[in-house]
Scaffold this active site. Sequence first.
Site, mmCIF file in Angstrom:
data_model
loop_
_atom_site.group_PDB
_atom_site.id
_atom_site.type_symbol
_atom_site.label_atom_id
_atom_site.label_comp_id
_atom_site.label_asym_id
_atom_site.label_seq_id
_atom_site.Cartn_x
_atom_site.Cartn_y
_atom_site.Cartn_z
ATOM 1 N N ALA A 119 -17.971 -18.995 15.111
ATOM 2 C CA ALA A 119 -17.704 -19.297 16.326
ATOM 3 C C ALA A 119 -18.379 -18.737 17.399
ATOM 4 C CB ALA A 119 -16.138 -18.812 16.441
ATOM 5 N N ALA A 120 -19.332 -17.699 17.545
ATOM 6 C CA ALA A 120 -19.836 -17.276 18.548
ATOM 7 C C ALA A 120 -21.070 -18.176 19.094
ATOM 8 C CB ALA A 120 -20.435 -15.857 18.389
ATOM 9 N N GLY A 175 -18.729 -19.263 21.270
ATOM 10 C CA GLY A 175 -17.387 -19.671 21.655
ATOM 11 C C GLY A 175 -17.198 -21.239 22.346
ATOM 12 N N CYS A 218 -26.981 -27.986 14.090
ATOM 13 C CA CYS A 218 -27.839 -28.580 14.771
ATOM 14 C C CYS A 218 -29.145 -28.808 14.319
ATOM 15 C CB CYS A 218 -27.829 -27.712 16.196
ATOM 16 S SG CYS A 218 -28.183 -26.100 15.876
HETATM 17 N N1 SAM Z 1 -19.789 -22.605 17.245
HETATM 18 C C1 SAM Z 1 -20.738 -21.880 18.036
HETATM 19 C C2 SAM Z 1 -20.653 -22.519 19.314
HETATM 20 O O1 SAM Z 1 -20.000 -23.768 19.351
HETATM 21 O O2 SAM Z 1 -20.895 -21.844 20.274
HETATM 22 C C3 SAM Z 1 -21.933 -21.615 17.510
HETATM 23 C C4 SAM Z 1 -22.263 -21.197 16.168
HETATM 24 S S1 SAM Z 1 -24.020 -21.006 15.644
HETATM 25 C C5 SAM Z 1 -24.627 -22.528 15.276
HETATM 26 C C6 SAM Z 1 -23.613 -20.359 14.119
HETATM 27 C C7 SAM Z 1 -23.002 -18.859 13.917
HETATM 28 O O3 SAM Z 1 -23.059 -18.562 12.724
HETATM 29 C C8 SAM Z 1 -23.761 -18.047 14.603
HETATM 30 O O4 SAM Z 1 -22.926 -17.093 15.652
HETATM 31 C C9 SAM Z 1 -24.035 -16.979 13.600
HETATM 32 O O5 SAM Z 1 -24.019 -15.673 13.982
HETATM 33 C C10 SAM Z 1 -23.107 -17.007 12.558
HETATM 34 N N2 SAM Z 1 -23.534 -16.727 11.230
HETATM 35 C C11 SAM Z 1 -24.693 -16.338 10.840
HETATM 36 N N3 SAM Z 1 -24.907 -16.048 9.433
HETATM 37 C C12 SAM Z 1 -23.451 -16.454 9.055
HETATM 38 C C13 SAM Z 1 -23.145 -16.509 7.630
HETATM 39 N N4 SAM Z 1 -23.598 -15.986 6.816
HETATM 40 N N5 SAM Z 1 -21.512 -16.714 7.370
HETATM 41 C C14 SAM Z 1 -20.771 -17.043 8.588
HETATM 42 N N6 SAM Z 1 -21.504 -17.024 9.894
HETATM 43 C C15 SAM Z 1 -22.610 -16.854 10.198
#
Ligand code: SAM
Length: 444
Positions: A98-99, A101, A218
């Site tokens: 989610a980060a 956000g 993306c």
């Molecule tokens: N959904 C967010 C938004 O709309 O602002 C962007 C998410 S970003 C594309 C992918 C996220 O997955 C990152 O925050 C990253 O830290 C997290 N991530 C990285 N490795 C991961 C893992 N093994 N399992 C779950 N999440 C992971």
Amino acid sequence: MRSVKGFDEKPFTEAHQHAPVTSVRLHPIKQPAVFNDSTPVPWCPAGRYLSERPVFTLDPLYHAGGYYVQEASSMFLDHLLRQILPGKNELRVLDLCAAPGGKSTLLASLPGEGSLLISNEVIRQRATILEENMVRWGYTNSWVSCNDPRDFARLPGYFDVIVVDAPCSGSGLFRKDSKAIDEWSEGNVVLCSQRQQRILADIWPALKEGGILVYATCSYSPQEDEHILDWLSETFEVKTMACNVPEAWGIVNVSTKRNMSGYRFFPDKVKGEGFFIAALQKTGTAAGLRLPRYRALNDKKVQEQAAYLLQDKPYVFFRTDKDMCNAILPAHETDLQLLKDTLYLRKAGLHLGAPAAKEWLPAHDVALSIERSRSIPTLELSREQALRFMKKEEMSHEGIAKGWYLVTFEGLGLGWVKSLGNRFNNYLPKHWRIRMEIPDTDWA
Ligand code: SAM
């Protein structure tokens, strides 16, 4: 790329010579009066394209959660879920990755009455940013957790909707972020695709029978998009869920070898960056979670002291482990008792603050909450005062009675001050402070 459906080399390459588009999504309840000369994002009623990129840090309405700066293609989640979820109440929704956000702030207001959103981020520093953005957005039904996807195996069949906005190789962001170009390699695409499968396999048991999985990246790479949909259909019992998409929007409808479908966004065809999204329904059975009966949580003493902060409707008041008091909606009492034993919850409901010697010490979160009481004493600030407040400067004044005041800018809460008779103490949490120097002209 030449094998990717919808790819047109010349216009695609040309689109990468232009600056990325700036867009924001307005808060549906706070409804700030901003960006009057903006144009709407076709697939998201609250989305707006801006003609230029302002310095958001210098806009008090940004700090008040009046809007979220979000890339326009990702706002398609709004259109997709509005078509799939209409009229569905009491949903349990998980935003797994989610980060910072973007998707979570959008999801917070989508599902109907009694719904609960868990915004999860595995990386701790990123979870802090996520929490801040969710506090700014102000929904009591949005909670934040910091867990590995594997941990959700403890919640079989619990969620009605799971959004996996997966970590990916990032080719869709080349125009916006030159670092994504340096970090891209074919090897990384393969690694990302394996990680995406792992994440999906880990989270699958937590999805209810008939539940919806939204998968997004993306990246333009079929290994991270179409192949993942086919892998899901080979591995689990699923079907794709489609929605109506007007052709004029320029979104490419993608179908895979196994007849799964999704939507791809190219920057030469839409006003936005590269993006892929698909919705699937779990058709197979899922183990159910038996919810044990829990004792009632409400702490009458906390309620007596802190209820004045909130609107006059039912809440459950309780103390958290960290000597902080919170409120949740009554519909989520069982969820809280279940989730606090299964996940690392960083925010459950709304932080209200804590009792101090002779008064209540209100939490910053209340100032940004959409559910704060309208009878809390407020002080409306000018733009200059609001920016000084956000720099955590002390402010002097004359003739304002002693006590706590919620400071607002254009009616939206920014934080708390306490009047001591001739000056205010500024209670903005240190890490919320604006660090940049503010040019003189911006005080105007
Ligand atoms: N959904 C967010 C938004 O709309 O602002 C962007 C998410 S970003 C594309 C992918 C996220 O997955 C990152 O925050 C990253 O830290 C997290 N991530 C990285 N490795 C991961 C893992 N093994 N399992 C779950 N999440 C992971």
